[in-house]
Design an enzyme around this catalytic site. Structure first.
Site, PDB file in Angstrom:
ATOM      1  N   TRP A  99       2.332   2.177   4.685  1.00 58.23           N
ATOM      2  CA  TRP A  99       2.333   1.153   5.736  1.00 58.23           C
ATOM      3  C   TRP A  99       3.785   0.767   6.017  1.00 58.23           C
ATOM      4  O   TRP A  99       4.660   0.943   5.165  1.00 58.23           O
ATOM      5  CB  TRP A  99       1.499  -0.065   5.335  1.00 58.23           C
ATOM      6  N   GLU A 142      12.121 -10.998  -2.881  1.00 59.84           N
ATOM      7  CA  GLU A 142      12.028  -9.603  -2.412  1.00 59.84           C
ATOM      8  C   GLU A 142      13.312  -9.177  -1.696  1.00 59.84           C
ATOM      9  O   GLU A 142      13.740  -8.030  -1.807  1.00 59.84           O
ATOM     10  CB  GLU A 142      10.844  -9.439  -1.445  1.00 59.84           C
ATOM     11  N   GLU A 180       9.911  -0.924  -1.885  1.00 58.31           N
ATOM     12  CA  GLU A 180      10.063  -2.375  -2.022  1.00 58.31           C
ATOM     13  C   GLU A 180      10.749  -2.995  -0.801  1.00 58.31           C
ATOM     14  O   GLU A 180      10.484  -4.141  -0.444  1.00 58.31           O
ATOM     15  CB  GLU A 180      10.887  -2.702  -3.277  1.00 58.31           C
ATOM     16  N   HIS A 183       8.784  -4.943   1.660  1.00 60.55           N
ATOM     17  CA  HIS A 183       8.198  -6.248   1.327  1.00 60.55           C
ATOM     18  C   HIS A 183       9.004  -7.401   1.921  1.00 60.55           C
ATOM     19  O   HIS A 183       8.465  -8.282   2.587  1.00 60.55           O
ATOM     20  CB  HIS A 183       8.081  -6.414  -0.194  1.00 60.55           C
ATOM     21  N   GLU A 233       6.624  -6.393 -12.301  1.00 60.86           N
ATOM     22  CA  GLU A 233       5.720  -5.861 -11.280  1.00 60.86           C
ATOM     23  C   GLU A 233       4.355  -6.522 -11.409  1.00 60.86           C
ATOM     24  O   GLU A 233       3.705  -6.831 -10.412  1.00 60.86           O
ATOM     25  CB  GLU A 233       5.587  -4.336 -11.397  1.00 60.86           C
ATOM     26  N   THR A 236       4.653 -10.036  -9.969  1.00 63.28           N
ATOM     27  CA  THR A 236       4.639 -10.080  -8.499  1.00 63.28           C
ATOM     28  C   THR A 236       3.262  -9.700  -7.965  1.00 63.28           C
ATOM     29  O   THR A 236       2.819 -10.232  -6.950  1.00 63.28           O
ATOM     30  CB  THR A 236       5.718  -9.173  -7.875  1.00 63.28           C
ATOM     31  N   ASP A 265       1.002  -2.675  -3.545  1.00 60.61           N
ATOM     32  CA  ASP A 265       2.203  -1.896  -3.894  1.00 60.61           C
ATOM     33  C   ASP A 265       2.690  -2.277  -5.291  1.00 60.61           C
ATOM     34  O   ASP A 265       3.051  -1.424  -6.104  1.00 60.61           O
ATOM     35  CB  ASP A 265       3.359  -2.212  -2.928  1.00 60.61           C
ATOM     36  N   GLU A 266       2.734  -3.580  -5.556  1.00 62.21           N
ATOM     37  CA  GLU A 266       3.241  -4.049  -6.859  1.00 62.21           C
ATOM     38  C   GLU A 266       2.368  -3.484  -7.984  1.00 62.21           C
ATOM     39  O   GLU A 266       2.861  -3.131  -9.055  1.00 62.21           O
ATOM     40  CB  GLU A 266       3.266  -5.583  -6.937  1.00 62.21           C
ATOM     41  N   HIS A 269       3.336   0.021  -8.689  1.00 64.10           N
ATOM     42  CA  HIS A 269       4.604   0.035  -9.429  1.00 64.10           C
ATOM     43  C   HIS A 269       4.398  -0.400 -10.882  1.00 64.10           C
ATOM     44  O   HIS A 269       5.013   0.136 -11.792  1.00 64.10           O
ATOM     45  CB  HIS A 269       5.626  -0.877  -8.741  1.00 64.10           C
TER      46      HIS A 269
END
Ligand SMILES: [Fe+2]
Ligand SMILES: [Fe+2]
Length: 400
Positions: A99, A142, A180, A183, A233, A236, A265-266, A269
């Site tokens: 995305w 971020e 990242e 974000h 991670e 977050t 996403d976090e 990770h």
């Protein structure tokens, strides 16, 4: 007006009792943490004392330690290259499948741009200031991404030596950074379009923060560094998940979707970093459990702990207090993350440890309940609710 400039090596605030966590709500003037002159020793020198304090000690002396991993252990990371390619790089998403911020934002090239912005502003109208403060703090965290890439490239044995190195570790660092980067971009643009926050103050805070860096005491040591990133991670993931939940409650479903997407996403990770440390626990259980003990005794500081907006010397503590009150990121989350990691890495079941290793094992396995008990006592004492002006929301008062 003269701006106060705050150096990372000057006297700083300490969250008390810390864990890198929000302070109790009634603590207006946190206990100062004094950086010792010895933290100014020449870079590259191998340090020195590692002052370990008993659990919960209110004062903390920071002796900056560098390059603490014995050079022979660099081989471990070299030998993990192929493994990392197959087990870590797979947790990255190809650009074409990723995305992008634009997927969630009004399209400035379209006829309907103004209408879309108007709708966004309508949706965000009911969002309360305390929630905005937490969103801004998360966004600023971020946005300090250059600091985190620098940190990863400080780690011995895994750093990107050229800026375009083909090793698995270097590829991971660059592509993680690239993921990242979306974000901060997305949150920044979204908050800007709401018209609810003071962008100039926010931009100043970001500039100050990147200029200050962070001092998370990982000693150029990838054991410590990857324990830190595993923890962060997950932290977050939890906090973006909670801001998603609250955005929904406040009626902004688009913002909820944005926070949820970032949280996903976090999570990816987190999986990658916890796999790295999991592998280290397999290869070198003793070194890994000592590293985990080391980080937990020092407490995991949040990456934006040096945050400053040119006005509030305790801005990070105040932001953290609001995040704690709203349940976005709390002392309980800190204990839960530790417990999760201890279980993920099977720390309780490690065998063949030395006496020192066993002590470290006992310490980290028994720590989460202690943190929870301490937090309960702090919460009991924190009865008086303070409000403070936050420059990010045009100096409107926000309850801590
Ligand atoms: Fe992020
Ligand atoms: Fe992240």
């Amino acid at each position: 007006m003269t701006l106060k400039f705050r150096s990372p090596l000057s006297v700083q605030s300490q969250k008390f009792p810390s864990f890198g966590l929000p302070p109790p709500a009634n603590l207006k003037c946190p206990v100062p943490k004094v950086y010792m002159p010895s933290s100014l020793r020449s870079p590259g020198s191998k340090e020195i004392e590692n002052l370990k304090k008993p659990f919960g000690s209110p004062r903390e002396i920071d002796i900056r330690v560098t390059h603490s991993m014995p050079p022979e252990k660099i081989e471990i990371f070299k030998s993990m290259e192929d493994w990392a390619e197959k087990n870590i790089l797979v947790h990255l998403k190809p650009v074409e499948k990723s995305w992008q911020p634009q997927d969630f934002l009004p399209d400035s090239s379209s006829e309907g741009f103004y209408e879309q912005v108007k709708a966004l502003r309508e949706r965000s109208r009911e969002i309360p200031d305390d929630y905005l403060v937490v969103m801004v703090g998360d966004m600023i965290t971020e946005e300090a991404l250059p600091t985190y890439q620098t940190f990863l490239n400080s780690l011995d044995g895994v750093r990107d030596e050229t800026g375009a190195s083909p090793t698995s570790w270097a590829v991971w660092i660059r592509e993680w950074t690239a993921e990242e980067n979306r974000h901060g971009d997305l949150l920044n643009k979204y908050l800007y379009l709401t018209g609810r926050v003071d962008m100039k103050q926010i931009e100043k805070t970001i500039q100050y923060l990147i200029g200050s860096g962070m001092n998370i005491r990982t000693e150029n040591n990838p054991y410590l560094g990857f324990i830190y990133t595993s923890f962060q991670e997950r932290a977050t993931f939890i906090s973006h998940g909670n801001t998603a939940r609250l955005a929904k409650k406040h009626g902004d479903l688009k913002l909820a979707q944005i926070c949820g997407t970032i949280a996903a996403d976090e999570k990816r990770h987190e999986t990658a970093y916890t796999n790295i440390v999991g592998k280290l626990f397999e290869i070198d259980p003793e070194g890994s459990v000592l590293a985990l003990e080391n980080m937990m005794r020092k407490k995991i500081l949040m990456p934006a702990h040096l945050m400053y907006d040119g006005r509030d010397d305790n801005l990070f503590d105040h932001f953290s207090a609001v995040a704690q009150r709203l349940g976005v990121y709390t002392a309980k989350d800190y204990a839960d993350i530790l417990e999760f990691l201890v279980s993920r890495w099977n720390v309780e079941k490690l065998t063949g440890l030395s006496g020192e290793g066993k002590k470290a094992q006992d310490y980290v396995c028994g720590l989460a309940p202690k943190i929870r008990r301490l937090d309960e006592r702090v919460q009991c004492r924190a009865k008086q609710a303070l409000s403070l002006p936050f420059s990010w929301v045009f100096d409107r008062d926000v309850k801590l």
